[in-house]
Design a protein around this motif. Sequence first.
Motif, mmCIF file in Angstrom:
data_model
loop_
_atom_site.group_PDB
_atom_site.id
_atom_site.type_symbol
_atom_site.label_atom_id
_atom_site.label_comp_id
_atom_site.label_asym_id
_atom_site.label_seq_id
_atom_site.Cartn_x
_atom_site.Cartn_y
_atom_site.Cartn_z
ATOM 1 N N ALA A 1 11.143 7.807 -3.746
ATOM 2 C CA ALA A 1 11.290 6.553 -3.006
ATOM 3 C C ALA A 1 12.310 6.746 -1.891
ATOM 4 O O ALA A 1 13.207 7.568 -1.996
ATOM 5 C CB ALA A 1 11.721 5.449 -3.956
ATOM 6 N N ARG A 2 12.154 6.027 -0.864
ATOM 7 C CA ARG A 2 13.044 6.024 0.304
ATOM 8 C C ARG A 2 13.044 7.334 1.081
ATOM 9 O O ARG A 2 13.995 7.639 1.799
ATOM 10 C CB ARG A 2 14.468 5.631 -0.096
ATOM 11 N N ALA A 3 11.988 8.114 0.961
ATOM 12 C CA ALA A 3 11.865 9.297 1.808
ATOM 13 C C ALA A 3 11.081 8.896 3.061
ATOM 14 O O ALA A 3 10.038 8.258 2.938
ATOM 15 C CB ALA A 3 11.145 10.408 1.071
ATOM 16 N N PRO A 4 11.564 9.240 4.251
ATOM 17 C CA PRO A 4 10.796 8.906 5.446
ATOM 18 C C PRO A 4 9.442 9.603 5.422
ATOM 19 O O PRO A 4 9.329 10.719 4.914
ATOM 20 C CB PRO A 4 11.653 9.468 6.593
ATOM 21 N N GLY A 5 8.421 8.931 5.941
ATOM 22 C CA GLY A 5 7.089 9.538 6.000
ATOM 23 C C GLY A 5 6.265 9.294 4.760
ATOM 24 O O GLY A 5 5.202 9.877 4.602
ATOM 25 N N SER A 6 6.742 8.422 3.856
ATOM 26 C CA SER A 6 5.961 8.155 2.645
ATOM 27 C C SER A 6 5.586 6.680 2.577
ATOM 28 O O SER A 6 6.451 5.814 2.742
ATOM 29 C CB SER A 6 6.788 8.554 1.423
ATOM 30 N N THR A 7 4.299 6.393 2.354
ATOM 31 C CA THR A 7 3.856 5.011 2.176
ATOM 32 C C THR A 7 2.908 4.949 0.990
ATOM 33 O O THR A 7 2.389 5.972 0.558
ATOM 34 C CB THR A 7 3.092 4.486 3.418
ATOM 35 N N ILE A 8 2.700 3.729 0.516
ATOM 36 C CA ILE A 8 1.784 3.550 -0.612
ATOM 37 C C ILE A 8 0.641 2.637 -0.196
ATOM 38 O O ILE A 8 0.858 1.612 0.451
ATOM 39 C CB ILE A 8 2.508 2.898 -1.818
ATOM 40 N N THR A 9 -0.574 3.025 -0.571
ATOM 41 C CA THR A 9 -1.709 2.148 -0.349
ATOM 42 C C THR A 9 -2.530 2.071 -1.635
ATOM 43 O O THR A 9 -2.241 2.783 -2.597
ATOM 44 C CB THR A 9 -2.563 2.606 0.850
ATOM 45 N N VAL A 10 -3.514 1.196 -1.629
ATOM 46 C CA VAL A 10 -4.385 1.086 -2.803
ATOM 47 C C VAL A 10 -5.809 1.383 -2.345
ATOM 48 O O VAL A 10 -6.335 0.709 -1.469
ATOM 49 C CB VAL A 10 -4.345 -0.327 -3.423
ATOM 50 N N THR A 11 -6.393 2.420 -2.909
ATOM 51 C CA THR A 11 -7.753 2.791 -2.524
ATOM 52 C C THR A 11 -8.715 2.371 -3.627
ATOM 53 O O THR A 11 -8.355 2.350 -4.803
ATOM 54 C CB THR A 11 -7.822 4.308 -2.239
ATOM 55 N N MET A 12 -9.920 1.983 -3.234
ATOM 56 C CA MET A 12 -10.909 1.597 -4.247
ATOM 57 C C MET A 12 -11.774 2.798 -4.573
ATOM 58 O O MET A 12 -12.397 3.379 -3.695
ATOM 59 C CB MET A 12 -11.822 0.481 -3.734
ATOM 60 N N GLU A 13 -11.806 3.167 -5.820
ATOM 61 C CA GLU A 13 -12.713 4.214 -6.271
ATOM 62 C C GLU A 13 -13.723 3.530 -7.163
ATOM 63 O O GLU A 13 -13.437 3.229 -8.305
ATOM 64 C CB GLU A 13 -11.968 5.321 -7.019
ATOM 65 N N GLY A 14 -14.898 3.239 -6.606
ATOM 66 C CA GLY A 14 -15.867 2.419 -7.332
ATOM 67 C C GLY A 14 -15.285 1.022 -7.439
ATOM 68 O O GLY A 14 -14.862 0.436 -6.452
#
Length: 429
Positions: free
Chosen positions: A260-273
């Motif tokens: 956490a708190r590292a530059p260049g890192s983000t979180i998303t939610v992808t749909m798999e099925g």
Amino acid sequence: MSAQVISNKIDTSQSEIYGSITSKPIQLEHIDAPTTNRIPLPITEFARVLGGGIVPGSVVLVGGDPGIGKSTLMLQLATEVASQGLVVLYVSGEESTHQIKMRAVRLEDSYEDALSNLYLVTETNLHQIIEHIQTLEARLVIIDSIQTITSNDLDSGAGSVTQVRECTSQLTRISKTNDIAMFLVGHVTKEGAIAGPRVLEHTVDTVLYLEGDRHHAYRLLRGVKNRFGPTSEVGVFEMSGKGMLEVTNPSEAFLAERMARAPGSTITVTMEGTRPILVEVQALASTTAFGNPRRTPNGVDFNRLLLVTAVLARRMHMSLANQDVFVNIVGGLQIQEPAADLAIATAIASSVKDQPVPADMILLGEIGLSGELRASGHLSARLHEAAKLGFKRAIIPSSAAYTDDFPVEIDVTRARDLRDALKIVLPTQ
Ligand code: TYD
Ligand code: MG
């Protein structure tokens, strides 16, 4: 009278052409819905992709790169079914029975119960295989791999398109007439998939691909065709010392090593099925040392990355012309969805500015050429998955429909375009 004669004439001429007609159309209401008694499959991540248990009389193609874990997964399937007391035949054209036994010993689970019902044979001759199937009265047959099997009736070599097709159609016939479930393993060949699983996709009932990065432990079993269940479902596994372990909470697994708190890192939610999975997107921008700046995606589509960097450069005036940009999806997952665009763009911006993105924030949205954000489907499911893992904030496109089933734990902010979003996420830019 004359009409009678004419119709008689038509009748005879028709039967001369078509032979005796035996099929008879039946009204829909008089047709019984088949009660498919599926063979229960306790590997739930596998069953999810099949749409339940194994359908007797179905032919399933399991494709994937060499070394990805197809044989391991098939052996686990074989031992599971054999331990239920059903006769299983595992035909290998590549490995000796000793090698397979060694692999089975590694698996341990359900191994003891499977001992007496699981038959192994190293054989490549189709007619021999069919004979074995019939003598053993096997209920489940695994052919590993279909590219090694040859029929005497053809001159062409093993693995050629004609051999692969002919062997598959003969095995399919045996499967259908005797109600035997069959799993055919197919290697994806590097040379443009000649005689690979692709040529068989239309002849089999179900097509599954085992995907993943060989250097990572995670494997995705993805359904791309299924006559008996949903398509595009995925099962998530982890290759371990004891075979493929089920990953029942993939979001947690994919975020496990996050800094956490590292530059260049983000979180998303992808749909798999139908399943939302949280993933970490990492980006690194560094000054080009020599020649043209490079764009190196790992886990995202190259053209998608080009689009995102072009929008950042033109709409956000970010100077990327002298920057190499690397983007990586952690865990070896491949993301096809444009819904990850905002997370990719923000990760790049975060790296360029060397400024971290809030750790409890998820980013969702497709980016258009003008930098506008577009809504993606299943927003509510994605947000609920994020809430489950403790995320508190989300940036979503302002065009997303208003609904009351967003999770209350998440503070949702709507952004019209990339500029809007970056102002919120990286405020001091
Ligand atoms: P394999 O199932 O043979 O792949 P495929 O049939 O798709 O070619 O397995 C590939 C790799 O998995 C192999 O390098 C060894 C490794 N492996 C494990 O890590 N753990 C295990 O329990 C087993 C059986 C294999
Ligand atoms: Mg194999």
